[in-house]
Design an enzyme around this catalytic site. Structure first.
Site, PDB file in Angstrom:
ATOM      1  N   HIS A 136       0.970  -0.820   0.257  1.00 10.07           N
ATOM      2  CA  HIS A 136      -0.159   0.070  -0.125  1.00 10.07           C
ATOM      3  C   HIS A 136       1.094   1.393   0.132  1.00 10.07           C
ATOM      4  O   HIS A 136       0.631   2.344  -0.490  1.00 10.07           O
ATOM      5  CB  HIS A 136      -1.076   0.080   1.180  1.00 10.07           C
ATOM      6  CG  HIS A 136      -1.429   1.341   1.254  1.00 10.07           C
ATOM      7  ND1 HIS A 136      -2.842   1.865   0.361  1.00 10.07           N
ATOM      8  CD2 HIS A 136      -1.393   2.482   2.255  1.00 10.07           C
ATOM      9  CE1 HIS A 136      -3.205   2.743   1.084  1.00 10.07           C
ATOM     10  NE2 HIS A 136      -1.876   3.593   1.985  1.00 10.07           N
ATOM     11  N   ASP A 191       5.056  20.409 -27.810  1.00 11.21           N
ATOM     12  CA  ASP A 191       5.400  19.097 -27.465  1.00 11.21           C
ATOM     13  C   ASP A 191       6.455  18.901 -25.762  1.00 11.21           C
ATOM     14  O   ASP A 191       6.803  20.479 -25.468  1.00 11.21           O
ATOM     15  CB  ASP A 191       5.575  18.159 -27.939  1.00 11.21           C
ATOM     16  CG  ASP A 191       5.805  16.461 -27.469  1.00 11.21           C
ATOM     17  OD1 ASP A 191       5.822  16.261 -26.437  1.00 11.21           O
ATOM     18  OD2 ASP A 191       5.319  15.330 -28.396  1.00 11.21           O
ATOM     19  N   TRP A 238       7.206   0.560   4.068  1.00 11.81           N
ATOM     20  CA  TRP A 238       7.564   1.164   2.495  1.00 11.81           C
ATOM     21  C   TRP A 238       9.556   2.101   2.645  1.00 11.81           C
ATOM     22  O   TRP A 238       9.756   2.712   2.154  1.00 11.81           O
ATOM     23  CB  TRP A 238       6.520   2.091   1.861  1.00 11.81           C
ATOM     24  CG  TRP A 238       6.959   3.560   2.797  1.00 11.81           C
ATOM     25  CD1 TRP A 238       5.651   3.724   3.329  1.00 11.81           C
ATOM     26  CD2 TRP A 238       7.052   4.545   2.105  1.00 11.81           C
ATOM     27  NE1 TRP A 238       6.163   5.051   3.783  1.00 11.81           N
ATOM     28  CE2 TRP A 238       6.512   5.721   2.941  1.00 11.81           C
ATOM     29  CE3 TRP A 238       8.001   5.296   1.496  1.00 11.81           C
ATOM     30  CZ2 TRP A 238       7.439   6.980   3.433  1.00 11.81           C
ATOM     31  CZ3 TRP A 238       8.388   6.491   1.119  1.00 11.81           C
ATOM     32  CH2 TRP A 238       7.978   7.625   2.087  1.00 11.81           C
ATOM     33  N   SER A 259      12.670   6.635 -13.812  1.00  8.40           N
ATOM     34  CA  SER A 259      11.402   7.228 -14.601  1.00  8.40           C
ATOM     35  C   SER A 259      11.193   8.557 -14.605  1.00  8.40           C
ATOM     36  O   SER A 259      11.119   9.787 -14.808  1.00  8.40           O
ATOM     37  CB  SER A 259      10.607   6.461 -14.184  1.00  8.40           C
ATOM     38  OG  SER A 259       8.642   7.044 -15.276  1.00  8.40           O
ATOM     39  N   SER A 260      11.323   9.214 -13.131  1.00  3.56           N
ATOM     40  CA  SER A 260      10.903  10.333 -12.089  1.00  3.56           C
ATOM     41  C   SER A 260      12.121  11.225 -12.765  1.00  3.56           C
ATOM     42  O   SER A 260      12.017  11.946 -12.919  1.00  3.56           O
ATOM     43  CB  SER A 260      10.925  10.470 -10.900  1.00  3.56           C
ATOM     44  OG  SER A 260       9.509   9.457 -10.338  1.00  3.56           O
ATOM     45  N   HIS A 278      11.745  12.787   2.993  1.00  2.00           N
ATOM     46  CA  HIS A 278      10.578  14.082   2.793  1.00  2.00           C
ATOM     47  C   HIS A 278      10.973  15.288   2.058  1.00  2.00           C
ATOM     48  O   HIS A 278       9.126  15.755   1.579  1.00  2.00           O
ATOM     49  CB  HIS A 278      11.454  15.249   4.746  1.00  2.00           C
ATOM     50  CG  HIS A 278      10.346  15.930   5.031  1.00  2.00           C
ATOM     51  ND1 HIS A 278       8.778  15.320   5.766  1.00  2.00           N
ATOM     52  CD2 HIS A 278      10.200  17.071   4.369  1.00  2.00           C
ATOM     53  CE1 HIS A 278       8.387  16.042   6.362  1.00  2.00           C
ATOM     54  NE2 HIS A 278       8.448  17.020   5.155  1.00  2.00           N
ATOM     55  N   GLU A 325      10.588  14.086  -0.473  1.00  2.00           N
ATOM     56  CA  GLU A 325       9.162  13.290  -1.518  1.00  2.00           C
ATOM     57  C   GLU A 325       7.805  13.928  -1.297  1.00  2.00           C
ATOM     58  O   GLU A 325       6.938  13.896  -1.846  1.00  2.00           O
ATOM     59  CB  GLU A 325       9.237  11.646  -0.936  1.00  2.00           C
ATOM     60  CG  GLU A 325       8.800  11.045  -1.892  1.00  2.00           C
ATOM     61  CD  GLU A 325       9.004  10.250  -3.541  1.00  2.00           C
ATOM     62  OE1 GLU A 325      10.188  11.168  -4.086  1.00  2.00           O
ATOM     63  OE2 GLU A 325       7.838   9.910  -3.919  1.00  2.00           O
ATOM     64  N   TYR A 357       6.858  16.608  -0.524  1.00  2.00           N
ATOM     65  CA  TYR A 357       6.612  17.756  -0.985  1.00  2.00           C
ATOM     66  C   TYR A 357       6.988  18.021  -2.634  1.00  2.00           C
ATOM     67  O   TYR A 357       5.923  18.430  -3.222  1.00  2.00           O
ATOM     68  CB  TYR A 357       7.319  19.262  -0.545  1.00  2.00           C
ATOM     69  CG  TYR A 357       7.659  19.944   0.226  1.00  2.00           C
ATOM     70  CD1 TYR A 357       6.218  20.419   1.348  1.00  2.00           C
ATOM     71  CD2 TYR A 357       8.250  18.755   1.957  1.00  2.00           C
ATOM     72  CE1 TYR A 357       6.128  20.659   2.664  1.00  2.00           C
ATOM     73  CE2 TYR A 357       7.690  19.164   2.931  1.00  2.00           C
ATOM     74  CZ  TYR A 357       6.742  19.754   3.557  1.00  2.00           C
ATOM     75  OH  TYR A 357       5.623  20.438   4.775  1.00  2.00           O
ATOM     76  N   SER A 410      -3.807  26.260  -6.896  1.00  2.00           N
ATOM     77  CA  SER A 410      -3.893  27.616  -7.531  1.00  2.00           C
ATOM     78  C   SER A 410      -4.381  27.706  -8.934  1.00  2.00           C
ATOM     79  O   SER A 410      -4.413  29.130  -9.063  1.00  2.00           O
ATOM     80  CB  SER A 410      -2.480  27.763  -7.117  1.00  2.00           C
ATOM     81  OG  SER A 410      -1.841  27.779  -6.730  1.00  2.00           O
ATOM     82  N   HIS A 413      13.139  15.107  11.385  1.00  2.00           N
ATOM     83  CA  HIS A 413      11.940  15.340  12.225  1.00  2.00           C
ATOM     84  C   HIS A 413      11.372  13.998  11.980  1.00  2.00           C
ATOM     85  O   HIS A 413      10.092  13.612  12.953  1.00  2.00           O
ATOM     86  CB  HIS A 413      10.892  15.729  11.983  1.00  2.00           C
ATOM     87  CG  HIS A 413      10.175  15.895  10.980  1.00  2.00           C
ATOM     88  ND1 HIS A 413      10.200  17.339  10.179  1.00  2.00           N
ATOM     89  CD2 HIS A 413      10.303  15.321   9.353  1.00  2.00           C
ATOM     90  CE1 HIS A 413       9.468  16.957   8.749  1.00  2.00           C
ATOM     91  NE2 HIS A 413       9.101  15.751   8.993  1.00  2.00           N
ATOM     92  N   HIS A 414      11.791  12.619  10.850  1.00  3.53           N
ATOM     93  CA  HIS A 414      11.598  11.230  10.801  1.00  3.53           C
ATOM     94  C   HIS A 414      12.396  10.306  12.403  1.00  3.53           C
ATOM     95  O   HIS A 414      11.344   9.433  12.024  1.00  3.53           O
ATOM     96  CB  HIS A 414      11.343  10.543   9.555  1.00  3.53           C
ATOM     97  CG  HIS A 414      10.512  11.330   8.325  1.00  3.53           C
ATOM     98  ND1 HIS A 414       9.238  10.746   8.470  1.00  3.53           N
ATOM     99  CD2 HIS A 414      10.586  12.246   8.252  1.00  3.53           C
ATOM    100  CE1 HIS A 414       9.081  12.013   7.594  1.00  3.53           C
ATOM    101  NE2 HIS A 414       9.728  12.717   7.174  1.00  3.53           N
ATOM    102  N   THR A 448       3.565  26.903   3.758  1.00 11.79           N
ATOM    103  CA  THR A 448       2.623  26.130   4.044  1.00 11.79           C
ATOM    104  C   THR A 448       1.262  27.273   4.300  1.00 11.79           C
ATOM    105  O   THR A 448       0.377  27.303   3.195  1.00 11.79           O
ATOM    106  CB  THR A 448       2.885  24.960   4.976  1.00 11.79           C
ATOM    107  OG1 THR A 448       4.581  24.348   4.472  1.00 11.79           O
ATOM    108  CG2 THR A 448       1.259  24.143   3.784  1.00 11.79           C
ATOM    109  N   LYS A 507       0.737  30.358   1.445  1.00 10.68           N
ATOM    110  CA  LYS A 507      -0.219  29.658   0.403  1.00 10.68           C
ATOM    111  C   LYS A 507      -2.162  29.415   0.934  1.00 10.68           C
ATOM    112  O   LYS A 507      -2.592  29.880  -0.026  1.00 10.68           O
ATOM    113  CB  LYS A 507       0.177  28.257   0.255  1.00 10.68           C
ATOM    114  CG  LYS A 507       0.670  28.052  -1.151  1.00 10.68           C
ATOM    115  CD  LYS A 507       1.751  26.872  -1.300  1.00 10.68           C
ATOM    116  CE  LYS A 507       2.802  26.308  -1.906  1.00 10.68           C
ATOM    117  NZ  LYS A 507       2.592  27.161  -3.283  1.00 10.68           N
ATOM    118  N   ARG A 559       1.253   2.619  14.802  1.00  8.84           N
ATOM    119  CA  ARG A 559       0.412   1.499  13.274  1.00  8.84           C
ATOM    120  C   ARG A 559       1.651   0.436  13.178  1.00  8.84           C
ATOM    121  O   ARG A 559       2.331  -0.240  13.332  1.00  8.84           O
ATOM    122  CB  ARG A 559       2.346   2.766  12.983  1.00  8.84           C
ATOM    123  CG  ARG A 559       2.242   4.251  12.922  1.00  8.84           C
ATOM    124  CD  ARG A 559       3.912   4.474  12.112  1.00  8.84           C
ATOM    125  NE  ARG A 559       3.369   4.794  10.508  1.00  8.84           N
ATOM    126  CZ  ARG A 559       4.004   4.597   9.949  1.00  8.84           C
ATOM    127  NH1 ARG A 559       4.682   5.991  10.112  1.00  8.84           N
ATOM    128  NH2 ARG A 559       3.629   5.109   8.177  1.00  8.84           N
TER     129      ARG A 559
END
Lengths: 265, 568
Positions: free
Chosen positions: B87, B116, B150, B180-181, B264, B266, B268, B279, B313-314, B339, B342, B461
């Site tokens: 998941h 293109d 994960w 790919s990314s 982290h 990731e 964002y 926006s 912070h993780h 944040t 925004k 968890r």
């Protein structure tokens, strides 16, 4: 202690077992108040504008591109809230990380972090392994947790009340995380590293905890119980446990020698 | 509501580009395989990632069903760990990150006035690598899915504790989707920097394009780190190295640093394009220019910069010195400021607007409502002593679903309802869309709001079952029921797409009175996108064009088949 109501801890974390858990709880509550104000304010503005400015009610939109003063204003405002929370956190921090003095008659003392001001504390080594906690009692455990002389127990930890208990935590296999919510925050048990935490509980009480880091298939059953008893009960439990361990050891030795003699080992 | 009152004096120039295509020589399905057209690739991205979204959703429902009651025996610990790994990995690597690339692929060239992407064939390669990564990963269903989560923290993910090939398939997936990314990110960067329409200076770049640009930069910064980390894990597992092996003076904490240095940013990478979609959607349906364009664009860049400084912070419960914890608390606090800016700007955009209540705006407003709570709980978690109580509990699960489902999936749905008419030429059913919104919104909050309370009550968890009498049972049952309501909402949107793909009302080129250049071309756009690339004079070029046409003809511009959404 083990059967709170159906809606326990809706808005605040567990506490009540140890000063550090209580201090974290009160820090959390301060943040919760600030957060509630921000939440209600911003959601209110959102819902108000969704309700008030529909095309049905407002035919022509005001063509506003921005407002520099407002931008600077809310940037500083948001930053100020965070400055306040930072100050509150660092004011609270010493009471969370530094243990208080043991109020019960002292048991032993040694030098390693964290240490109460008068140095009197009980050291228990906590070893995580798939999927059970092992506790070794006494400061000597820090040099060798498998020393034959030290009493140990699994899953259920016995501690004297009103005593500053320092836990020296490690793991023998994968990463685990020591957590008994009412007795303070969690600390990872990382193989190759030693981490520390402490608590000072009032007794008699039984606290429930659980490994918090995914450690394998039976992670869900890696639970911990902390049984807080009076210092005298603790002393007698220790001698009982020593007795039980040495009895079991001698039985194993006898069995081993029997099996070796008969050629079955 | 009627817009056309006077007889039309001059035909309004609606069609501003025509399809140019060679006579068809191959079968249709071959077109999809050999295509280098950014629009086709974009659609393939969107369809593929939605398939993975469905798979990830089924995995989530299985887990929620298992947790509905204490001591449930639907799943074993092994199956549960496999599902949570599938998941998490699916949603992050095969849905949220690539779905943004899907929208980016389709709309970056159209919004900046390009024909293109800069490297069309590289673009096709990006897509096929993503699909390959997904296939490699899901093949593990037939032998042994990975079960280390994960994050795959070693030693649990090492060969001793995860001997199966599933863990290696996970590593392979990270590599394939990573390349790919990375290729996609380079392509976006090159396209946006070099191929903008004449007059589209940086100050006139649509905010979605700003978001994709920053998304690309963050991918380029973060992905090599995780690629290195999983390579180290691979050599630990099979080639005798000991990077993360504590028995040979390796460090499991090193993995945590490397993984979260990627992990982290990731977050964002997942939400910034979502912010970009919001926006775009909000000003169009508020009939008002975006409030504080510069502040929103700048906050995107500031968030990206800070995103590379908050990873530990993780790791507040890991063996890390207190002074380091303090640093990461402050940097995580800081990220709350841009944040917040925004969110304030989006609400100010709606303030004194004339809100056209389309499904797309529902989802956009839902995003703000949900993401706000995710941001606020993020402040709790940034305070490291408080995090010691909350980390690795359901409070965190609730927090990151509020940020990722709120900050990325709601915008994806807003974007889907907003851009579907452009991609297919047909409108989605608005009534069904709004019903789907309410199911999704209520189901989401029911699932995840109570999880805050679960975490505060001490539920950690990733446990596959729990005992009765801990105060967790009621919350878990509510959460499971909510998950099924949420699933109904998502399925309604899928049905809406399936029905209206061929049968929906015709949209015309500009059904919403959009602000950006994609609404200048027919729906769906022809292969070459633009016959003539218009000169851009503001951040809302399409609005300028529409006004110019209205001024010269004296006729209100038709908006395809959807005048009913457009204010007279």
């Amino acid at each position: 202690m083990l059967a709170p109501g159906a809606f326990a801890n809706l808005l605040t974390p567990k506490a009540g077992g140890s000063p550090n858990a209580n201090q974290i709880h009160s820090l959390y509550v301060i943040i919760l108040y600030v957060a509630a104000v921000v939440f209600v304010g911003v959601e209110g503005a959102l819902i108000y504008s969704l309700y008030k400015f529909r095309a049905k009610k407002v035919r022509v939109a005001a063509q506003i591109h921005g407002n520099t003063r407002l931008e600077i204003g809310w940037t500083i405002g948001a930053a100020l809230i965070l400055v306040i929370l930072t100050v509150v956190t660092f004011v609270k921090l010493p009471s969370i990380i530094n243990p208080p003095n043991t109020s019960a008659p002292f048991l032993e003392s040694a030098l390693s972090e964290p240490t109460p001001p008068n140095g009197k504390r009980l050291v228990i080594c906590v070893q995580g392994r798939q999927f059970i906690w092992r506790y070794v009692y006494g400061a000597a455990c820090e040099s060798n947790p498998f020393s034959a002389k030290l009493p140990y127990s699994y899953q259920e930890m016995y501690v004297p009340a009103d005593t500053t208990v320092v836990l020296s935590i490690t793991s023998v296999d994968v990463i685990h995380s020591w957590w008994v919510p009412s007795l303070g925050g969690k600390v990872d048990a990382v193989p190759g590293n030693v981490t520390y935490t402490w608590f000072k509980a009032k007794g008699p009480a039984l606290y429930h905890g659980q490994c918090a880091q995914l450690c394998g298939r039976q992670h869900a059953f890696m639970t911990a119980l902390v049984n807080v008893i009076s210092p005298t009960q603790y002393q007698s439990w220790l001698s009982q446990q020593r007795q039980a361990i040495s009895t079991a050891n001698s039985q194993v030795t006898q069995l081993r020698s029997f099996l070796t003699r008969t050629g079955n080992l | 509501m009627s817009v056309i009152t006077a007889p039309v004096a001059k035909p309004v120039p609606q069609v501003t580009s025509r399809a140019v295509s060679a006579p068809r020589q191959t079968k249709r399905w071959i077109d999809w395989i050999v295509t280098t057209d950014h629009k086709k690739i974009g659609i393939m991205y969107l369809v593929t990632t939605f398939v993975f979204f469905m798979l990830g959703g089924i995995e989530a429902l299985l887990m929620r069903t298992q947790l509905a009651t204490p001591n449930n025996t639907l799943l074993s610990g092994e199956r549960y760990n496999e599902l949570l790994t599938l998941h998490g990995t699916t949603m992050v690597f095969l849905f949220v990150v690539p779905v943004m690339a899907g929208f980016g692929n389709y709309f970056v060239p159209l919004m900046i006035g390009a024909r293109d992407m800069a490297f069309p064939r590289l673009n096709a390669l990006s897509y096929w690598l993503l699909l390959a990564g997904g296939i490699v990963f899901y093949c593990t269903l037939f032998y042994h899915p990975p079960e280390a989560g994960w994050w795959s923290y070693p030693p649990l993910s090492s060969i001793q504790y995860s001997p199966s090939g599933g863990q290696d398939a996970w590593i392979f997936l990270i590599h394939l989707t990573g390349i790919s990314s990375l290729l996609g990110a380079i392509n976006f960067y090159a396209t946006i920097v070099n191929m903008r329409a004449p007059g589209m200076s940086w100050g006139r770049l649509p905010l979605f394009i700003w978001a994709i640009l920053v998304y690309a930069i963050l991918l380029i910064i973060a992905l090599p780190v995780v690629a290195a980390a999983v390579t180290m894990l691979l050599t630990d597992r099979h080639f005798g190295t000991h990077w993360f092996d504590p028995t040979a003076h390796g460090s499991p904490v090193l993995w945590q640093h490397l993984f979260w240095f990627f992990g982290h940013p990731e977050v964002y990478i997942m939400v910034l394009p979502g912010f970009g979609i919001i926006s775009e959607v909000i000003p169009v349906f508020s009939r008002k220019p975006i409030f504080g364009y510069k502040a929103i664009a700048a906050s995107t860049a500031v968030i990206a910069f800070l995103a590379t400084l908050v990873w530990a912070h993780h790791m507040f419960a890991s063996p890390v010195p207190i002074v380091v914890l303090g640093f990461f608390m402050l940097s995580s606090f800081l990220i709350g400021v841009p944040t917040g800016v925004k969110i304030f700007n989006w609400i100010s955009t709606m303030w004194r607007g004339s809100l056209v209540m389309t499904t797309s705006l529902y989802y956009a407003a839902g995003m703000i409502a949900i993401f706000l709570l995710g941001g606020i709980t993020g402040i709790f978690l940034a305070v490291f002593p408080v995090d010691w109580q909350l980390n690795d509990t359901y409070f965190v699960v609730a927090h990151f679903h509020y940020t990722i489902f709120g900050g990325a999936v709601f915008p994806v749905l807003a974007g889907l309802y907003y851009w579907f008419p452009k991609m297919t030429g047909r409108l989605l059913n608005e009534r069904m869309g709004k019903i789907s919104f309410w199911f999704t919104f209520i189901g989401f909050n029911m699932t995840f709001f109570v999880q805050h309370a679960l975490g505060l009550s001490g539920m950690v968890r990733r446990i596959y079952t729990y005992q009765p009498g801990l105060g967790w049972s009621t919350y878990n049952l509510i959460s499971t029921i909510g998950a099924f309501i949420l699933a109904v909402g998502i399925i309604l949107t899928v049905i809406n797409v399936a029905i209206n793909y061929k049968r929906g009302a015709l949209a015309g080129p500009d059904p919403w009175k959009g602000n950006t250049l994609e609404w200048f071309v027919p729906s769906p756009p022809p292969v070459n996108n633009f016959d003539v690339i218009p000169r851009v004079r503001s951040v809302e070029p399409m609005r300028d064009i529409r006004r110019q046409v209205e001024r010269s003809t004296g006729v209100t511009q038709k908006t395809g088949g959807s005048e009913r959404f457009a204010r007279a």
